[in-house]
Design a protein around this motif. Structure first.
Motif, PDB file in Angstrom:
ATOM      1  N   LEU A 128      -4.446  -3.496  -5.923  1.00  0.00           N
ATOM      2  CA  LEU A 128      -3.216  -3.243  -5.176  1.00  0.00           C
ATOM      3  C   LEU A 128      -2.054  -4.041  -5.766  1.00  0.00           C
ATOM      4  O   LEU A 128      -0.972  -3.507  -6.003  1.00  0.00           O
ATOM      5  N   GLU A 132       0.820  -1.212   0.000  1.00  0.00           N
ATOM      6  CA  GLU A 132       0.000   0.000   0.000  1.00  0.00           C
ATOM      7  C   GLU A 132       0.857   1.267   0.000  1.00  0.00           C
ATOM      8  O   GLU A 132       0.429   2.319  -0.469  1.00  0.00           O
ATOM      9  N   TYR A 134      -4.583  -4.973   1.287  1.00  0.00           N
ATOM     10  CA  TYR A 134      -5.635  -4.074   1.761  1.00  0.00           C
ATOM     11  C   TYR A 134      -6.742  -3.893   0.727  1.00  0.00           C
ATOM     12  O   TYR A 134      -7.877  -3.594   1.064  1.00  0.00           O
TER      13      TYR A 134
END
Length: 318
Positions: free
Chosen positions: A231, A166, A214
């Motif tokens: 992601l 992230e 995430y």
């Protein structure tokens, strides 16, 4: 013939013409190094507290204390009671490279936790029999350069690696905290392979390599490289190396009605289905946020263990 002459004659007749070669002592077989001995997985389950040092909002391990240790051990014991077949090892997931919203002196949008602080966590874990994840967040830093900055700690048998895509911008195409990240297997695979080689190099047990997830991965999407959609662009291409235990760790944040159902669906898709489809990782992980998620209802250990497959690494943040 005298007795002396007779003895001399008998000895000369019994002496062989050539001396026998002495038998060499058998060469000792050196034991083969086995990195599975002492490796946390798959024998154990790991329950760990997360933190950025000094930042109380990030997780319960933000400060070292006996009270924190007692709370960690109590949380670990709850999982131990649910699955006696897998002894629980307690641990700390420590952010050691911190993402920043500004370039900083090195121009990397990240900085390292100071050596003295990291050493205090290392000694705390060594003294109390905990495992320690060094959690890397990268920013613009070259991934292998960042890993190698902490290599001395990874020579220790109880120290492992976590990475958070992230906050990872290897193409310098975003700013942590401002833009969403999108990484590729080619960004993560050199890290996995470097950690996979460490047990043989340092003669330590097999390492864990924990990847926080995430948001969704891009496999099957029209544009897997769109940060708003994925992601990890191509999780299917993560290297499958038996020398390291890769864990896909679901750490989305709840705190509202329906969050437990959503996180359960994410785990099913990003761990359960991906594990079956790609076969390039064997373990799932899961994160609970004490403060944020208690605004609605905190997921219980029983609910966590009902996930399929049951997570082998469970972490708690705030």
């Amino acid at each position: 013939m005298s007795v002396a002459g007779y003895v001399t004659q008998m000895v000369s007749h019994s002496r062989p013409d050539t001396q026998a070669t002495p038998t060499a002592a058998p060469e000792q077989v050196r034991p083969t190094f086995d990195p599975s001995i002492g490796a946390p997985l798959p024998t154990n389950r790991v329950v760990a507290f997360y933190a950025v040092p000094g930042a109380a909002a990030t997780g319960p391990a933000y400060q070292l204390s006996q009270a924190m240790l007692a709370r960690l051990k109590d949380q670990a014991a709850q999982y131990q009671a649910l699955d006696p077949q897998h002894p629980v090892v307690a641990g700390i997931d420590l952010v050691v490279s911190v993402p920043d919203g500004s370039r900083g002196p090195a121009g990397t949008y990240s900085h390292h936790v100071d050596d003295a602080t990291i050493n205090s966590y290392v000694e705390f874990c060594r003294t109390n029999g905990l495992v320690l994840f060094l959690d890397l967040n990268f920013g613009w830093t070259d991934p292998l350069t960042e890993l190698n900055a902490f290599r001395e700690y990874l020579k220790l048998p109880f120290v492992h690696v976590a990475v958070d895509p992230e906050w990872m911008f290897p193409r310098h195409n975003g700013i942590p905290g401002t833009n969403l990240a999108n990484v590729r297997a080619s960004d993560l695979n050199p890290l996995i392979e470097a950690v996979a080689a460490m047990p043989q190099e340092y003669k330590v047990p097999r390492k864990m390599f924990l990847i926080h997830q995430y948001r969704p991965d891009g496999d099957g999407l029209a544009d897997p490289y769109d940060p708003g959609a994925a992601l990890i662009a191509d999780k299917r291409n993560l290297v499958n190396d038996g020398r390291v235990d890769v864990i896909i760790h679901i750490d989305s944040v709840g705190g509202w009605p329906g969050d437990i159902e959503l996180k359960t669906q994410q785990y099913s898709a990003w761990v359960g289905q991906s594990m079956q489809q790609y076969g390039n990782f064997k373990y799932g992980g899961f994160k609970i946020f004490y403060q944020l998620e208690s605004k609605h209802r905190l997921m219980t250990p029983q609910e966590v263990m009902a996930l399929q497959p049951p997570p082998m690494v469970i972490t708690y943040g705030n």
